[in-house]
Design an enzyme around this catalytic site. Structure first.
Site, mmCIF file in Angstrom:
data_model
loop_
_atom_site.group_PDB
_atom_site.id
_atom_site.type_symbol
_atom_site.label_atom_id
_atom_site.label_comp_id
_atom_site.label_asym_id
_atom_site.label_seq_id
_atom_site.Cartn_x
_atom_site.Cartn_y
_atom_site.Cartn_z
ATOM 1 N N HIS A 43 -28.450 24.047 8.292
ATOM 2 C CA HIS A 43 -27.245 24.844 8.528
ATOM 3 C C HIS A 43 -26.215 24.662 7.415
ATOM 4 O O HIS A 43 -25.021 24.812 7.637
ATOM 5 C CB HIS A 43 -26.633 24.488 9.886
ATOM 6 C CG HIS A 43 -27.559 24.726 11.038
ATOM 7 N ND1 HIS A 43 -28.028 25.979 11.345
ATOM 8 C CD2 HIS A 43 -28.148 23.881 11.907
ATOM 9 C CE1 HIS A 43 -28.849 25.896 12.394
ATOM 10 N NE2 HIS A 43 -28.947 24.620 12.741
ATOM 11 N N GLU A 78 -17.080 4.273 0.472
ATOM 12 C CA GLU A 78 -15.822 3.530 0.306
ATOM 13 C C GLU A 78 -15.938 2.404 -0.709
ATOM 14 O O GLU A 78 -14.949 2.030 -1.317
ATOM 15 C CB GLU A 78 -15.193 3.051 1.625
ATOM 16 C CG GLU A 78 -16.033 2.423 2.634
ATOM 17 C CD GLU A 78 -15.323 2.006 3.945
ATOM 18 O OE1 GLU A 78 -14.134 2.277 4.161
ATOM 19 O OE2 GLU A 78 -16.002 1.369 4.756
ATOM 20 N N GLY A 85 5.700 0.223 7.083
ATOM 21 C CA GLY A 85 5.867 1.404 7.933
ATOM 22 C C GLY A 85 6.346 2.585 7.127
ATOM 23 O O GLY A 85 6.335 2.557 5.887
ATOM 24 N N TRP A 92 0.906 -1.160 0.000
ATOM 25 C CA TRP A 92 0.000 0.000 0.000
ATOM 26 C C TRP A 92 0.935 1.198 0.000
ATOM 27 O O TRP A 92 1.606 1.469 0.995
ATOM 28 C CB TRP A 92 -0.896 -0.024 1.243
ATOM 29 C CG TRP A 92 -1.983 1.010 1.210
ATOM 30 C CD1 TRP A 92 -3.241 0.860 0.692
ATOM 31 C CD2 TRP A 92 -1.931 2.346 1.721
ATOM 32 N NE1 TRP A 92 -3.959 2.020 0.842
ATOM 33 C CE2 TRP A 92 -3.179 2.949 1.469
ATOM 34 C CE3 TRP A 92 -0.950 3.102 2.347
ATOM 35 C CZ2 TRP A 92 -3.479 4.267 1.839
ATOM 36 C CZ3 TRP A 92 -1.238 4.417 2.715
ATOM 37 C CH2 TRP A 92 -2.496 4.977 2.460
HETATM 38 C C1 G6P Z 1 -9.431 1.213 7.667
HETATM 39 C C2 G6P Z 1 -10.483 0.309 7.076
HETATM 40 C C3 G6P Z 1 -11.819 0.599 7.728
HETATM 41 C C4 G6P Z 1 -11.706 0.477 9.235
HETATM 42 C C5 G6P Z 1 -10.601 1.368 9.806
HETATM 43 C C6 G6P Z 1 -10.319 1.076 11.267
HETATM 44 O O1 G6P Z 1 -9.657 2.528 7.284
HETATM 45 O O2 G6P Z 1 -10.565 0.484 5.675
HETATM 46 O O3 G6P Z 1 -12.767 -0.339 7.251
HETATM 47 O O4 G6P Z 1 -12.920 0.844 9.820
HETATM 48 O O5 G6P Z 1 -9.388 1.111 9.098
HETATM 49 O O6 G6P Z 1 -9.856 -0.243 11.378
HETATM 50 P P1 G6P Z 1 -9.781 -1.048 12.731
HETATM 51 O O7 G6P Z 1 -9.072 -2.315 12.394
HETATM 52 O O8 G6P Z 1 -8.981 -0.189 13.682
HETATM 53 O O9 G6P Z 1 -11.161 -1.262 13.227
#
Ligand code: G6P
Length: 591
Positions: free
Chosen positions: A492, A476, A98, A71
């Site tokens: 508003h 998304e 990282g 990513w």
């Molecule tokens: C990313 C994912 C989301 C998720 C968020 C928090 O943005 O695409 O779908 O809600 O991370 O992830 P977590 O594992 O902390 O619930």
């Protein structure tokens, strides 16, 4: 983000094994991927841009290999920037998760020293640093010391693995960013996520910060990163059933995981009481409790804040994970931070949790992945027990968080039995919005909206966080701009955007918000809005009515699935992959 998998053992089709494991980790990133195996004294690398799909690698058998799904952070999505990345000699290769925060000065000094860079990544700095420290060092100890020295030069939350084809070793070191080592009959393994180890290993060891691991044909060596003193690894049984991560006849993980929601709630009502009691006790003892989470988890947390206020008459603050650092000044050793995270790896959750811990606050986690970083940092973990969630969009883990918070609020209020009854009503309620009839009604709405550019979702009170979550789900996965807002905010600003045919989803449970939310719907309709009412009762203002059951304060549990289904249908109609939306990753381990 970024999926990592490595193997050392007897010679097998290591490239294929690594590629298969990477497919399982792709939810961590899918811009590009790469595999490296050690063959006849050199590193053979195959990489490509895009998802792995049906890729087949034609590489010889090998006893050592590793791979990475990326990513992108530093450097565009190109083949050159995909990992693994080699050092100049070709002896070493690196994979990394990282952000190396000080990569610019490090790169400048390496360039001055004559190192040549082939990628735009921060990662490449690390492999050149290891090579510089290693020099002519020929044995595994040299590789370990060089890797530890290079890693200590890096700033940020990173995990790196170095493959050295001379010593046939994988050397791994990390800070916060997770790495799990496994052993099984075929050899030793390392991954960013225990899920990828499940088919190969029965035992795992979580690599801790400050330690360095070296995997070789002889097994796993663990050492202190600063002194190189050997340490005995602590092995634990791996409890993931790898069959739980298969599609099981569903076309997509998103549909599979949405369909599992009734059984997830049922499990919580049956087996979740003790955990909820413990969380309630921690909240009762605290002096100032704070929810934090990111994305979907943040909306579950905000729902929790409403439920606690309404049912338990208790104020629990809510802060988005990435904003918490700017509001932490009031934490004391009597504060309780309740962190919500499906993965337990979200950097914007981990960082504030570590800071809160340093200030003496207690940490409670609502987490799905056992053994994750958050789970291991927390003083108390309430496990969501939702089973592996693989679609990048969170569905069943959201439901599990909300169900647990509803139960906890009732326990705090002394009305545990009411909480359990509500969960039972929600089980039937969610089943009723997952039927083919209901899906077809949602599909008709999706057909109508599939070419729209914008969509609005309105809720008030308890349905306000649901409106935010619904909008997130839709945007998304379908890439339609969707905005959730509190019904009272309509006038508003947002109403300026309503024009002829603008899609408006209106949540209208049978609670004290109904009259006001319906009058807001009238105002949108008067300006041309097309109103889809998600409500137990029909109303003249609705152009389309999606009927949900009345389940009292469990309403958020039955209000979310219709929006999940709408997002799913819109994605399919618009030709997108619901499991891997563009630019997203499930486990966001960088800031
Ligand atoms: C990313 C994912 C989301 C998720 C968020 C928090 O943005 O695409 O779908 O809600 O991370 O992830 P977590 O594992 O902390 O619930």
């Amino acid at each position: 983000m970024c999926g990592i998998f490595g193997y050392v053992g007897r010679p097998v089709d290591a490239a294929d094994m690594v590629l298969t494991a990477l497919r399982r980790l792709e939810y961590r990133g899918y811009d590009s991927w790469g595999v490296c195996i050690g063959v006849n004294g050199h590193c053979e690398i195959a990489k490509s841009v895009g998802k792995i799909g049906d890729a087949v690698l034609d590489l010889p058998d090998s006893g050592i290999g590793f791979g990475h799904t990326r990513w992108a952070t530093h450097g565009g999505v190109t083949r050159e920037n995909a990992h693994p990345i080699r050092d100049a000699s070709g002896r070493l290769a690196i994979i990394h998760n990282g952000i190396i925060e000080n990569f610019r000065p490090l790169k400048a000094s390496l360039l001055t020293a004559g190192y040549h860079f082939v990628s735009e990544t921060d990662t490449e700095v690390a492999v050149h640093l290891v090579a510089r420290y290693l020099g002519d060092g020929a044995d595994a100890v040299h590789v370990r010391r060089a890797t530890a020295s290079a890693f200590s030069d890096l700033r940020g939350l990173n995990a790196i693995i170095i493959l050295d084809q001379v010593t046939q070793t994988l050397t791994a070191v990390k800070k916060v960013s997770p790495l799990v080592i496994g052993r099984g009959p075929g050899g030793v393994f390392i991954a960013s996520d225990a899920l990828a180890l499940a088919p190969h290993c029965s035992e795992v060891c979580y690599l801790e910060d400050g330690y360095i691991a070296q995997l070789s044909e002889a097994g796993v060596g663990l050492y202190r990163a600063d002194t190189d003193a050997p340490v005995t690894p602590t092995w634990e049984r791996l409890l993931i059933d790898h069959r739980a991560v298969e599609l099981g006849g569903y076309p997509h993980f998103m549909l599979k995981e949405m369909s599992e929601q009734p059984e997830v709630i049922e499990r919580i009502s049956r087996d979740g009481i003790e955990q909820a009691r413990q969380l309630a006790a921690l909240i009762r003892e605290s002096y100032g409790a704070f929810f934090l989470g990111c994305g979907t988890a943040s909306y579950a947390a905000l729902t929790g804040a409403y439920l606690f206020s309404r049912i338990a008459r208790r104020h629990v603050n809510f802060v988005v994970g990435s904003e918490f650092m700017y509001q932490e000044h009031f934490l004391t050793n009597r504060s309780l931070v309740i962190a919500l995270s499906q993965s337990g790896e979200t950097a914007d959750v981990i960082e504030p949790v570590l800071a809160a811990k340093q200030r003496g606050a207690r940490i409670a986690a609502l987490v799905n992945v056992r053994g994750s970083t958050l789970d291991r940092i927390a003083d108390f973990s309430l496990y969501l027990n939702a089973g592996p969630e693989q679609c990048v969009l969170s569905t069943k883990a959201y439901t599990a968080k909300v169900a647990n918070l509803l139960l906890t609020a009732h326990i705090l209020n002394g009305s545990e039995h009411v909480g359990r009854d509500l969960l039972w009503r929600a089980v039937d309620g969610v089943r009723s919005v997952l039927t083919p009839n209901f899906s077809n009604a949602v599909l008709a709405v999706a057909e109508r909206f599939k070419h729209q550019r914008s969509l609005f979702v309105v809720g008030r009170g308890l349905s306000y966080p649901t409106a935010l979550e619904a909008a997130l789900k839709i945007k998304e996965v379908s890439y339609i701009h969707a905005e959730g807002f509190a019904g009272g905010e309509l006038k508003h600003g947002v109403i300026a955007l309503i024009e002829e045919g603008t899609p408006c989803l209106v949540y209208s449970p049978l609670d004290e918000t109904r009259a006001d939310i319906l009058s807001g719907a009238m105002e949108m309709k008067a300006r041309g809005g097309f109103i889809v009412g998600i409500s137990p009762e029909e109303d003249a203002v609705f152009d389309v009515h999606l009927p949900i059951p009345d389940v009292g304060d469990a309403a958020p549990l039955v209000m979310a699935p219709p929006a999940q289904m709408l997002g799913y249908q819109l994605a399919l109609l618009r030709g997108y992959d619901p499991d891997k939306p563009r630019n997203l990753a499930k486990s966001v381990t960088v800031k």
